[in-house]
Scaffold this motif. Structure first.
Motif, PDB file in Angstrom:
ATOM      1  N   UNK A 252      53.074 -17.508   9.263  1.00 29.27           N
ATOM      2  CA  UNK A 252      53.957 -18.039  10.309  1.00 29.27           C
ATOM      3  C   UNK A 252      55.264 -18.606   9.762  1.00 29.27           C
ATOM      4  N   UNK A 253      55.840 -17.882   8.812  1.00 35.68           N
ATOM      5  CA  UNK A 253      57.107 -18.340   8.232  1.00 35.68           C
ATOM      6  C   UNK A 253      58.302 -17.951   9.093  1.00 35.68           C
ATOM      7  N   UNK A 281      55.553 -29.782   9.114  1.00 33.27           N
ATOM      8  CA  UNK A 281      54.907 -30.863   8.372  1.00 33.27           C
ATOM      9  C   UNK A 281      53.468 -30.526   7.988  1.00 33.27           C
ATOM     10  N   UNK A 282      52.724 -29.992   8.925  1.00 25.84           N
ATOM     11  CA  UNK A 282      51.306 -29.698   8.691  1.00 25.84           C
ATOM     12  C   UNK A 282      51.159 -28.207   8.415  1.00 25.84           C
ATOM     13  N   UNK A 286      52.988 -22.323   2.204  1.00 29.30           N
ATOM     14  CA  UNK A 286      54.287 -21.929   2.723  1.00 29.30           C
ATOM     15  C   UNK A 286      55.028 -23.094   3.334  1.00 29.30           C
ATOM     16  N   UNK A 287      55.920 -22.779   4.284  1.00 28.62           N
ATOM     17  CA  UNK A 287      56.790 -23.805   4.849  1.00 28.62           C
ATOM     18  C   UNK A 287      56.354 -24.295   6.224  1.00 28.62           C
ATOM     19  N   UNK A 288      55.430 -23.573   6.876  1.00 27.25           N
ATOM     20  CA  UNK A 288      55.068 -23.965   8.235  1.00 27.25           C
ATOM     21  C   UNK A 288      53.730 -23.364   8.630  1.00 27.25           C
ATOM     22  N   UNK A 289      53.232 -23.823   9.766  1.00 27.46           N
ATOM     23  CA  UNK A 289      52.010 -23.273  10.355  1.00 27.46           C
ATOM     24  C   UNK A 289      52.221 -23.184  11.863  1.00 27.46           C
ATOM     25  N   UNK A 400      46.944 -20.896   9.900  1.00 31.06           N
ATOM     26  CA  UNK A 400      47.803 -20.508   8.784  1.00 31.06           C
ATOM     27  C   UNK A 400      47.076 -19.461   7.933  1.00 31.06           C
ATOM     28  N   UNK A 401      47.828 -18.806   7.074  1.00 28.43           N
ATOM     29  CA  UNK A 401      47.311 -17.945   5.993  1.00 28.43           C
ATOM     30  C   UNK A 401      46.386 -16.818   6.459  1.00 28.43           C
TER      31      UNK A 401
END
Length: 407
Positions: A252-253, A281-282, A286-289, A400-401
């Protein structure tokens, strides 16, 4: 002199009145299909081409095509440079089987109005019905160039005449503009000619987002997932060439567009009680979720977030992802499901429910097998059903991921 002028004025007034009365009778005759009114109009103004034309139309509406042709010939003799009259004459002659006479009339109409669609369309249709296909599609295509609304009919005629030979259809139609190529590509997709549709799309250029979505919708509706992916990848500028077992933006970048079609993450529209956002933040990596907030009643069967992915038949796959929850309370907890896109959403696998209450990031693993007809799966977050309604849900979930691997 005064008497002569008076008589001229009287004659002009009488002529105008007769012409006006004739036009009224002609219009009424055509609208009401009254031959007596059309005959009266001709009697009033025997030298008026419009009256003879109206009479021809009434006769044709009554199936009296020989008489209609004779009436149209009178009109043509009075107004020989009117292409509309020549078209009508061609149609009348065609109805009685006078092919040569009809061709002569249509060709004259084309000569008089070379940039108008109707004469060429009529001439092309007659050529086609008499087995002169090459001349037919030359005229039909030129008609469609003058009137683009004829393009779908042109494609239909070509498909029928050439018995579904996509290559021959493309050759005789000769699509030139992006709109023409995409219209033909969509038609091919509807007819199951996926490879030809994709080839046309790649050669078109300048496709709008709406055009791309329409073509993808046709391909997806026909179960042509690989070809739909090729269209999506080309339009989206995706860098990967391998579409099988690929999760697009699994962490989800990038942005998630609610109007997204085809492949990549899609968010359900207008699902009550659920909002989504990208959380900086959470995150697991990576940079986001992706954060989902549940705040009341929502449809447990709604596919809140989903992605379509290509797979191979008769194969085993492993889906990995990470999730966490916060203050999650519900009788129908969220799950990740893998559905067979070729089998009306048959469930191939379902994760354990995401934990209620609050949890840290947890890794999930799901195994599933594809059938001999499976070429795509839908990975989706939805909810388990409650034992009784209503079925509210409160709290937050992060995802994420995501990754997909062939075993």
């Amino acid at each position: 002199m005064a008497i002569a002028a008076f008589l001229v004025c009287l004659w002009l007034g009488w002529s105008a009145a007769r012409r006006g009365a004739s036009r009224l009778l002609s219009d009424y005759g055509v609208r009401a299909n009254r031959l007596d009114a059309a005959n009266a109009a001709v009697k009033l103004t025997p030298s008026d081409a419009e009256a003879h034309y109206a009479r021809a139309l009434v006769l044709a509406q009554s199936g009296m095509f020989s008489e209609a042709g004779a009436a149209t010939e009178h009109a043509v003799a009075l107004r020989p440079r009117d292409y509309v009259l020549w078209v009508e004459l061609g149609q009348d002659r065609d109805q009685i089987g006078d092919v040569d006479g009809a061709l002569t009339a249509f060709k004259e109409a084309v000569r008089l109005a070379p940039f108008y669609a109707q004469p060429r369309w009529q001439l092309g249709n007659l050529f086609l019905r008499t087995g002169r296909s090459r001349e037919a599609f030359t005229e039909l295509r030129r008609a469609a160039l003058s009137d683009p609304s004829l393009w779908p009919q042109l494609i239909d005629l070509a498909w029928s005449a050439l018995r579904g030979d996509a290559g021959a259809v493309r050759q005789v139609i000769e699509p030139q503009t992006p709109d023409e190529r995409l219209a033909l590509a969509r038609y091919f997709a509807k007819k199951g000619k996926a490879l030809e549709a994709v080839e046309l799309f790649h050669g078109g250029g300048g496709a709008s987002e709406e055009d791309v979505n329409n073509l993808m919708s046709e391909l997806l509706a026909g179960g042509m997932f690989k070809e739909a992916y090729e269209v999506w990848r080309s339009a989206a500028g995706a860098k990967t060439d391998a579409g099988v077992a690929v999760i697009v933006d699994g962490s989800f970048e990038g942005r998630i567009l609610r109007e997204n079609h085809g492949f990549g993450w899609q968010l359900a529209r207008d699902v009550q009680g659920v909002t989504s956002s990208l959380d900086l933040q959470e995150r697991r990596s990576g940079a986001r979720s992706l954060q989902l907030d549940f705040n009341g009643a929502s449809d447990p069967s709604a596919r809140i977030v989903s992605q379509l992915g290509l797979v191979e038949p008769n194969s085993s796959y492993r889906l990995l992802f990470a999730a966490r929850s916060e203050e999650l309370v519900t009788g129908g907890p969220p799950v990740i499901a893998v559905l067979d896109a070729n089998a009306n959403g048959l469930v191939l696998a379902e994760s354990t429910p995401l934990p209620q209450g609050t949890s840290d990031w947890m890794e999930y693993e799901m195994m599933f097998n594809t059938s001999d007809t499976t070429s795509a799966v839908l990975i989706t977050l939805q909810r388990q059903g409650c034992s009784s309604g209503p079925c509210p849900v409160f709290g937050r979930v992060w995802l994420d991921d995501f990754s997909l691997r062939k075993q």
